[in-house]
Design an enzyme around this catalytic site. Sequence first.
Site, PDB file in Angstrom:
ATOM      1  N   GLU A 181       0.237  -1.163   5.649  1.00  0.00           N
ATOM      2  CA  GLU A 181       1.313  -0.661   6.502  1.00  0.00           C
ATOM      3  C   GLU A 181       1.068   0.783   6.904  1.00  0.00           C
ATOM      4  O   GLU A 181       1.317   1.183   8.047  1.00  0.00           O
ATOM      5  CB  GLU A 181       2.658  -0.797   5.770  1.00  0.00           C
ATOM      6  CG  GLU A 181       3.875  -0.549   6.636  1.00  0.00           C
ATOM      7  CD  GLU A 181       4.358   0.908   6.637  1.00  0.00           C
ATOM      8  OE1 GLU A 181       5.290   1.224   7.396  1.00  0.00           O
ATOM      9  OE2 GLU A 181       3.796   1.720   5.873  1.00  0.00           O
ATOM     10  N   ASP A 183       0.825  -1.211   0.000  1.00  0.00           N
ATOM     11  CA  ASP A 183       0.000   0.000   0.000  1.00  0.00           C
ATOM     12  C   ASP A 183       0.856   1.257   0.000  1.00  0.00           C
ATOM     13  O   ASP A 183       2.065   1.213   0.250  1.00  0.00           O
ATOM     14  CB  ASP A 183      -0.943   0.011   1.200  1.00  0.00           C
ATOM     15  CG  ASP A 183      -0.195   0.003   2.536  1.00  0.00           C
ATOM     16  OD1 ASP A 183       0.778  -0.777   2.667  1.00  0.00           O
ATOM     17  OD2 ASP A 183      -0.562   0.764   3.444  1.00  0.00           O
ATOM     18  N   HIS A 214       5.094  10.773   1.719  1.00  0.00           N
ATOM     19  CA  HIS A 214       3.784  11.114   2.293  1.00  0.00           C
ATOM     20  C   HIS A 214       3.316  12.507   1.900  1.00  0.00           C
ATOM     21  O   HIS A 214       2.407  13.052   2.519  1.00  0.00           O
ATOM     22  CB  HIS A 214       3.774  10.984   3.832  1.00  0.00           C
ATOM     23  CG  HIS A 214       4.060   9.605   4.332  1.00  0.00           C
ATOM     24  ND1 HIS A 214       4.011   9.263   5.673  1.00  0.00           N
ATOM     25  CD2 HIS A 214       4.400   8.460   3.671  1.00  0.00           C
ATOM     26  CE1 HIS A 214       4.304   7.983   5.807  1.00  0.00           C
ATOM     27  NE2 HIS A 214       4.557   7.478   4.598  1.00  0.00           N
TER      28      HIS A 214
END
Length: 496
Positions: free
Chosen positions: A146, A79, A471
């Site tokens: 995760e 993921d 991110h």
Amino acid sequence: MSDAIRSLEPRALWNCFADLNAVPRPSKKEAKVKAFVRAFADKHALECLEDSGGNLIVKKPATADRAGHAPVILQAHLDMVHKAADGVSFDFENQGIDMWIDGDWVRARSTTLGADNGLGAAAILAVLASKDLSHPPIEALLTIDEEQGMSGARMLQGGLLSGKTMLNLDSEEDDEFTIGCAGGIDTLVSWQHYTHSLHAPEPRYEIRIEGLRGGHSGLQIHEGRANAIKLMARLLDTCGTEMVALSEMKGGSARNAIPARCTAVVVVQAGSWEKEKADAEDEAAFEKRIADEAADILAEFRRIEPDMRITTQKLPPSPHGFTPTMTDENQRAFVSALRAVVNGVYRMSPEITGLVEASSNLSLIDVAEDCAEWSGLQRSSVESSKRDVAAAFAAPFRLIGAEVRNDDGYPGWSPSASSAILDQMKGIYRELFGHDVGVSACHAGLECGVIAQTYPGLDMISFGPDIEEAHSENERASISSAQKFWKLLTTTLARL
């Protein structure tokens, strides 16, 4: 997607990454990417198992020259964090990532790239597909979820892996080996608050904070990046309940990302008790109060948040004829709690110079008509310290009567004083690149500590290519570093 990505060297790695990034793979919704991996295994006549936790294990026999050697576990997660730039609409559940080349970097167009941990997963797929690489028996462990709590690793089924050495490919600096990491725990808050309704045409405004860098809430927490939710609380506190009533607030993009954006809808209130409703003078005072505080914030963060924008926009009257807002008492309690909550570095490690031991990130918030929900992720390399920072995060919210709960959390990974794979790979690195590699623990969450609960006694190491701004929509992966990473991985496998 640029076809040029597939022409990058090593082609085996970048083609697998391009194939993987064409498949949507949000956390908790990995069905499509798991189907992709199963089809990949079938194509290459490899055994593929799914354990009771939803993770995939693909096994490949040793090459002839490594027959009889012990199996090696290669591990990555499937993921990725999904975040788009402000104003960009992107359907992460149905669209593949659109990549492009910027000098030595591969980037995505206005979204996260998925190099975390897509490059690690792609490297594993490339090894599994290879016809000419030397390697021992491979047990490829591809975990799910995760990024949203490590539920795949936490539910990992025992008895399916026989390897005693594990190479985790989820690190983001090519000159560092990681041998330890922080554990984490999510703190979830729910608060039922009282509202009252201010009738139209009371002026409604939207306050927007956007353009922040955001980033990884573990790896970048020590850099002093601004948290958009905390800044919004500061603006609301500056205005006070005598000036504005809060109606809505929404901020953050992921549990493990520093919030880069936050919006709030407020109703401007009359500046004195003599007035029945706010007028142009009150609106002007509100706009000036926000502008003055915004100027101070922008000045404070000018070096680290050069693209930050703080704006106000007057909204049309509510179509319902009224706007539900927090009561003054509730708003004061709510804003004060957000102002007081622990956010950022909580404690530096006394054992390892420069390592954050414990931290907290106020991650997500959603304030609606009569319910507010928000959450934070606390990390620490020390279990007791993790509990302490989580309690500190919860304290101001318990004081206002909010419901606070924690998930089960996940453990850290304690560095081992004796590691055969670390010693061997340090020598290989020096041989290949002519200098010593750094060895450290990190403040991010890796799955190694969780996996070791199911498979104790594993000799583990984590490494990977240079990846920056994970991110966030500015995530990028170094092309030259990926070449270095691939060379290290394939040479190591040929020696095991």
